[in-house]
Scaffold this active site. Structure first.
Site, PDB file in Angstrom:
ATOM      1  N   ASP A  92       0.802  -1.220   0.000  1.00  0.00           N
ATOM      2  CA  ASP A  92       0.000   0.000   0.000  1.00  0.00           C
ATOM      3  C   ASP A  92       0.837   1.273   0.000  1.00  0.00           C
ATOM      4  OD1 ASP A  92      -2.587  -0.971  -0.248  1.00  0.00           O
ATOM      5  OD2 ASP A  92      -2.682  -1.495   1.868  1.00  0.00           O
ATOM      6  N   ASP A 154      -7.147  -4.726  -3.997  1.00  0.00           N
ATOM      7  CA  ASP A 154      -6.872  -3.317  -3.724  1.00  0.00           C
ATOM      8  C   ASP A 154      -5.594  -2.839  -4.409  1.00  0.00           C
ATOM      9  OD1 ASP A 154      -8.026  -4.968  -1.676  1.00  0.00           O
ATOM     10  OD2 ASP A 154      -8.076  -3.288  -0.289  1.00  0.00           O
TER      11      ASP A 154
END
Length: 375
Positions: A92, A154
């Site tokens: 991320d 994601d």
């Protein structure tokens, strides 16, 4: 645009008015989810650290409020310690530094921001598993855990950092990794009907697929709505960066499933396959993410096809504004109510989420004509 968009300017004014207040309270910190109206802060390494400064950059780009710029830049500087703390970095980092360093560089031309983003792009590229052609997701959550074979939907949004790195350096290695991860998502994450898996576990040595894992969805074979949002936007961005038709077709496939399963007010439940007896919380963040992706698809397909994507994206954002927005309540920090963070773990249910707020404001910015994305 196809709809009457007077409400967009009204929403933009209300967003600016509220952020003018909450920015003084939150400052150069990293909000995640609201508890009793107050945005709770997370450590700088948490995956949502980029969304608050990213939201401020969206507003600064239009209103040139120097206080927003100052806070966003302070947030970026605070993240420097995270870059050197290897044990906290995971996939991320694309979310975090795209919305801080890349956004800042695109708006101000700050060379320090460019340097930070390129360093992080190299670190992100280093998480690529060459046997399985995927970017590894998390580090172990507890001692002894082995999640080295995990990839998640994601991560599609993190690929933009790699495409940007190739664009500014001319080095194709970054985009090669991004495309190979995208091909893995095509092969393993998108179900036949357009629903999306959250997590796929691969054998980290051989690269063979082992299983789908439910993650933040209800079950491995269910239809987590935020995952669909990540896929719609992520695949449309892959098409934007590669012009490979397979990514646009994948974005459209997931979009059709998403649109077909929306309730009457256009704001999705947290999973589209919730069995009877399970609470049907909305996830406003899933709606905001998907809306941005739908608007991007609309710009990439022939005019004859664009209306369904554009209209649905606009209707989602308008419903969020009219039915889920919190504009005049001094005891509520969040912009958009009814986000669902992690139902299986019972975390942050029916509350504002900073990424829901971010994508709602990004959607407004798109409707206002801001064509350059941070992604």
């Amino acid at each position: 645009m196809t709809n009457n968009l007077e409400w967009v300017e009204q929403a933009w004014i209300k967003v600016n008015k509220k952020i003018n207040r909450t920015s003084k309270k939150i400052g150069a910190n990293f909000p995640h989810a609201c508890v009793n109206g107050d945005y709770q802060l997370e450590a700088p390494h948490w995956w949502t650290a980029g969304f608050w400064p990213g939201l401020l950059w969206l507003l600064y780009r239009n209103n040139k409020d120097e206080s927003y710029k100052e806070i966003a830049e302070k947030c970026e500087e605070k993240l420097d310690n995270v870059i050197t703390d290897y044990y906290k970095l995971d996939h991320d980092m694309g979310f975090i530094w795209t919305l801080t360093s890349v956004a800042g560089f695109k708006i101000t031309g700050n060379e320090d921001s460019k340097r930070r983003a390129l360093l992080v792009a190299n670190l992100l590229m280093g998480r690529f598993n060459t046997s399985g052609n995927y970017i590894r997701a998390w580090n172990p959550w507890y001692e002894g855990e082995d999640n080295s074979g995990w990839a998640i939907i994601d991560c599609l949004m993190n690929l933009s950092l790699l495409f940007w790195a190739t664009e500014v350096t001319g080095d194709p290695r970054f985009s090669h990794v991004a495309k190979r991860h995208g091909e893995t998502v095509l092969a393993h994450f998108i179900q036949e009907d357009g629903a999306v898996h959250h997590i796929i576990r691969f054998d980290p040595e051989s690269g063979e697929r082992i299983e789908a894992i439910g993650g933040q969805g209800y079950a491995p074979e269910s239809a987590w709505s935020r995952g669909a949002g990540w896929a719609i936007y992520g695949m449309s961005l892959l098409y934007k960066n590669t012009k490979e038709e397979k990514y646009l077709q994948a974005a459209k496939k997931v979009a059709h499933f998403f649109i077909a399963n929306l309730p009457d007010d256009y704001v999705p439940y947290w999973d589209f396959r919730i069995p009877e007896g399970v609470t049907k919380y909305r996830d406003s963040s899933a709606g905001a993410i998907a809306a941005c992706g739908l608007l991007l698809i609309a710009k990439q397909v022939p005019t004859s096809e664009a209306k369904i994507y554009e209209t649905t994206g606009i209707n989602i954002l308008k419903s969020l504004y009219e039915n889920y927005g919190d504009w005049d309540n001094p005891s509520q920090d969040g912009l958009i109510l009814s986000g669902t963070s992690h139902f299986p773990e019972g975390k942050n249910l029916d509350v504002p989420l900073i990424y829901g707020d971010y994508y709602f404001v990004e959607g407004l910015a798109i409707l206002k004509g801001n064509s350059e994305l941070f992604w």
